[in-house]
Design a protein around this motif. Structure first.
Motif, short mmCIF file in Angstrom:
data_model
loop_
_atom_site.label_atom_id
_atom_site.label_comp_id
_atom_site.label_asym_id
_atom_site.label_seq_id
_atom_site.Cartn_x
_atom_site.Cartn_y
_atom_site.Cartn_z
N ARG A 1 22.55 64.11 -14.56
CA ARG A 1 23.81 63.62 -15.12
C ARG A 1 24.65 64.77 -15.66
O ARG A 1 25.85 64.85 -15.40
CB ARG A 1 23.55 62.63 -16.25
CG ARG A 1 23.00 61.32 -15.79
CD ARG A 1 22.78 60.41 -16.96
NE ARG A 1 22.21 59.15 -16.51
CZ ARG A 1 22.04 58.11 -17.27
NH1 ARG A 1 22.37 58.16 -18.54
NH2 ARG A 1 21.53 57.01 -16.79
N LEU A 43 27.42 59.60 -9.48
CA LEU A 43 27.18 59.06 -10.82
C LEU A 43 26.97 57.55 -10.77
O LEU A 43 26.13 57.01 -11.48
CB LEU A 43 28.35 59.39 -11.75
CG LEU A 43 28.43 60.84 -12.23
CD1 LEU A 43 29.73 61.07 -12.97
CD2 LEU A 43 27.24 61.18 -13.11
N VAL A 76 25.42 55.64 -13.99
CA VAL A 76 26.02 56.25 -15.17
C VAL A 76 27.40 55.66 -15.44
O VAL A 76 27.73 55.32 -16.56
CB VAL A 76 26.11 57.78 -15.01
CG1 VAL A 76 26.87 58.40 -16.17
CG2 VAL A 76 24.72 58.37 -14.90
#
Length: 81
Positions: free
Chosen positions: A15, A69, A74
Protein backbone atom coordinates in the motif's frame (compact mmCIF):
# COMPACT_ATOMS: atom_id res chain seq x y z
CA UNK A 1 18.53 -13.01 -4.61
CA UNK A 2 19.38 -11.03 -1.52
CA UNK A 3 16.74 -10.37 1.09
CA UNK A 4 17.14 -6.59 0.64
CA UNK A 5 16.42 -6.87 -3.07
CA UNK A 6 13.43 -9.10 -2.41
CA UNK A 7 12.12 -6.61 0.17
CA UNK A 8 12.52 -3.74 -2.31
CA UNK A 9 10.56 -5.65 -4.94
CA UNK A 10 7.78 -6.28 -2.45
CA UNK A 11 7.57 -2.57 -1.57
CA UNK A 12 6.16 -1.73 -5.01
CA UNK A 13 3.15 -3.96 -4.39
CA UNK A 14 2.54 -2.69 -0.86
CA UNK A 15 0.00 0.00 0.00
CA UNK A 16 2.75 2.41 0.94
CA UNK A 17 4.60 1.69 -2.30
CA UNK A 18 1.47 2.30 -4.35
CA UNK A 19 0.75 5.59 -2.57
CA UNK A 20 4.36 6.61 -3.17
CA UNK A 21 4.05 5.71 -6.85
CA UNK A 22 0.88 7.80 -7.21
CA UNK A 23 2.55 10.76 -5.51
CA UNK A 24 5.61 10.58 -7.76
CA UNK A 25 3.37 10.35 -10.83
CA UNK A 26 1.43 13.43 -9.78
CA UNK A 27 4.63 15.43 -9.22
CA UNK A 28 4.91 15.76 -13.00
CA UNK A 29 1.54 17.50 -13.32
CA UNK A 30 2.63 21.11 -12.54
CA UNK A 31 5.50 20.92 -15.04
CA UNK A 32 3.19 19.51 -17.70
CA UNK A 33 0.64 22.26 -17.10
CA UNK A 34 3.38 24.90 -17.32
CA UNK A 35 4.65 23.43 -20.59
CA UNK A 36 1.10 23.40 -21.95
CA UNK A 37 0.59 27.09 -21.16
CA UNK A 38 3.90 28.03 -22.77
CA UNK A 39 3.20 25.96 -25.88
CA UNK A 40 -0.26 27.49 -26.21
CA UNK A 41 1.13 31.03 -25.93
CA UNK A 42 3.77 30.27 -28.55
CA UNK A 43 1.27 28.46 -30.77
CA UNK A 44 3.62 25.49 -30.99
CA UNK A 45 1.45 22.57 -32.07
CA UNK A 46 4.25 20.00 -31.75
CA UNK A 47 4.86 20.94 -28.11
CA UNK A 48 1.10 20.78 -27.45
CA UNK A 49 1.02 17.25 -28.85
CA UNK A 50 4.02 16.35 -26.65
CA UNK A 51 2.23 17.76 -23.60
CA UNK A 52 -0.94 15.81 -24.47
CA UNK A 53 1.05 12.58 -24.71
CA UNK A 54 2.80 13.33 -21.41
CA UNK A 55 -0.53 14.08 -19.73
CA UNK A 56 -2.02 10.87 -21.09
CA UNK A 57 0.92 8.94 -19.64
CA UNK A 58 0.45 10.54 -16.23
CA UNK A 59 -3.28 9.83 -16.21
CA UNK A 60 -2.80 6.25 -17.37
CA UNK A 61 -0.15 5.61 -14.72
CA UNK A 62 -2.32 6.98 -11.92
CA UNK A 63 -5.37 5.02 -13.10
CA UNK A 64 -3.33 1.80 -13.18
CA UNK A 65 -2.09 2.45 -9.66
CA UNK A 66 -5.61 3.20 -8.40
CA UNK A 67 -6.78 -0.04 -10.01
CA UNK A 68 -4.07 -1.89 -8.09
CA UNK A 69 -5.19 -0.19 -4.86
CA UNK A 70 -8.77 -1.27 -5.58
CA UNK A 71 -7.54 -4.80 -6.08
CA UNK A 72 -6.08 -4.57 -2.59
CA UNK A 73 -9.43 -3.14 -1.34
CA UNK A 74 -7.69 0.04 -0.18
CA UNK A 75 -9.81 2.50 -2.16
CA UNK A 76 -13.07 0.97 -0.98
CA UNK A 77 -11.87 1.24 2.65
CA UNK A 78 -11.00 4.91 2.16
CA UNK A 79 -14.31 5.74 0.43
CA UNK A 80 -16.36 3.97 3.12
CA UNK A 81 -14.87 6.14 5.91
Amino acid sequence: MSSKLQKAKGFKKSRTGLYFSIATSLIGVPGTVKRAKEAKQEGDMLQLVDVAVSAAGIVTGVVLLVRELRRLDVVDDILDD
